[in-house]
Design an enzyme around this catalytic site. Sequence first.
Site, mmCIF file in Angstrom:
data_model
loop_
_atom_site.group_PDB
_atom_site.id
_atom_site.type_symbol
_atom_site.label_atom_id
_atom_site.label_comp_id
_atom_site.label_asym_id
_atom_site.label_seq_id
_atom_site.Cartn_x
_atom_site.Cartn_y
_atom_site.Cartn_z
ATOM 1 N N HIS A 18 0.849 -1.202 0.000
ATOM 2 C CA HIS A 18 0.000 0.000 0.000
ATOM 3 C C HIS A 18 0.886 1.253 0.000
ATOM 4 O O HIS A 18 0.618 2.211 -0.733
ATOM 5 C CB HIS A 18 -0.874 0.052 1.265
ATOM 6 C CG HIS A 18 -1.899 -1.026 1.382
ATOM 7 N ND1 HIS A 18 -2.032 -1.818 2.489
ATOM 8 C CD2 HIS A 18 -2.871 -1.439 0.508
ATOM 9 C CE1 HIS A 18 -3.039 -2.667 2.322
ATOM 10 N NE2 HIS A 18 -3.554 -2.464 1.122
ATOM 11 N N LYS A 42 -17.921 -7.308 7.449
ATOM 12 C CA LYS A 42 -16.998 -8.169 8.201
ATOM 13 C C LYS A 42 -16.301 -7.359 9.308
ATOM 14 O O LYS A 42 -16.056 -6.160 9.152
ATOM 15 C CB LYS A 42 -15.981 -8.806 7.256
ATOM 16 C CG LYS A 42 -15.097 -7.814 6.531
ATOM 17 C CD LYS A 42 -14.140 -8.507 5.570
ATOM 18 C CE LYS A 42 -13.213 -7.481 4.942
ATOM 19 N NZ LYS A 42 -12.445 -7.949 3.837
ATOM 20 N N ARG A 91 -2.305 -6.105 -8.307
ATOM 21 C CA ARG A 91 -1.084 -6.867 -8.065
ATOM 22 C C ARG A 91 -0.904 -7.952 -9.115
ATOM 23 O O ARG A 91 0.192 -8.230 -9.582
ATOM 24 C CB ARG A 91 -1.134 -7.535 -6.684
ATOM 25 C CG ARG A 91 -1.016 -6.556 -5.541
ATOM 26 C CD ARG A 91 -1.483 -7.181 -4.265
ATOM 27 N NE ARG A 91 -2.881 -7.587 -4.378
ATOM 28 C CZ ARG A 91 -3.624 -8.026 -3.375
ATOM 29 N NH1 ARG A 91 -3.095 -8.162 -2.192
ATOM 30 N NH2 ARG A 91 -4.889 -8.347 -3.565
ATOM 31 N N SER A 129 -2.869 -7.832 3.118
ATOM 32 C CA SER A 129 -3.109 -7.649 4.553
ATOM 33 C C SER A 129 -3.515 -8.980 5.180
ATOM 34 O O SER A 129 -3.124 -9.301 6.298
ATOM 35 C CB SER A 129 -4.223 -6.622 4.773
ATOM 36 O OG SER A 129 -3.869 -5.392 4.216
#
Length: 161
Positions: A18, A42, A91, A129
């Site tokens: 990030h 979540k 990515r 993450s």
Amino acid sequence: METRAVYPGSFDPVTNGHIDLIQRSAALFDKVIVAILRNRDKTPFFTVEERTEMLEMAVRDLKNVSVTSFNGLLVDFVERLGASVIIRGIRAISDYEYELQMALMNRRLSSKVETVFMLPAESYSYLSSRLVKEISQLGGSIHGLVPADVENRLCSRFRTK
Ligand code: PNS
């Protein structure tokens, strides 16, 4: 005219991938606003306040970067800030389908906002993450994958459990 770009995400927690994207964006746009999504179904691992602290610490040397959080529709938030760009990182090809769907939906919601896809350094192309949390929880090293402050927070959270 000043070009403001919003880099939205969960950042739970921020990784060096990030940060790499934030640095690249800061070199391209006049202002970069890193925006943490608040209203997630979540349960996050870190609170919005903790994630804000970690991000603020990580970008403290970048003068045209600020950190905030938002609720509701991203495009509404972007327009309220007077920004015209959404930054998203890609990515690998596997990210593309979801990102394309979001970018096109956001374009449908607001024709004033453009999504710009950016690539992190190759060395971060497998970083997420989720993996960082899993590795840390299982006692593996996350050194070099996240800022030192994030590494310390993760280690102490898992050590006290
Ligand atoms: O880091 P993430 O979890 O991939 O980020 C996803 C995020 C925050 C960019 C996305 O969930 C989002 O924009 N949420 C805000 C609600 C919204 O605008 N939804 C419609 C998207 S087309």
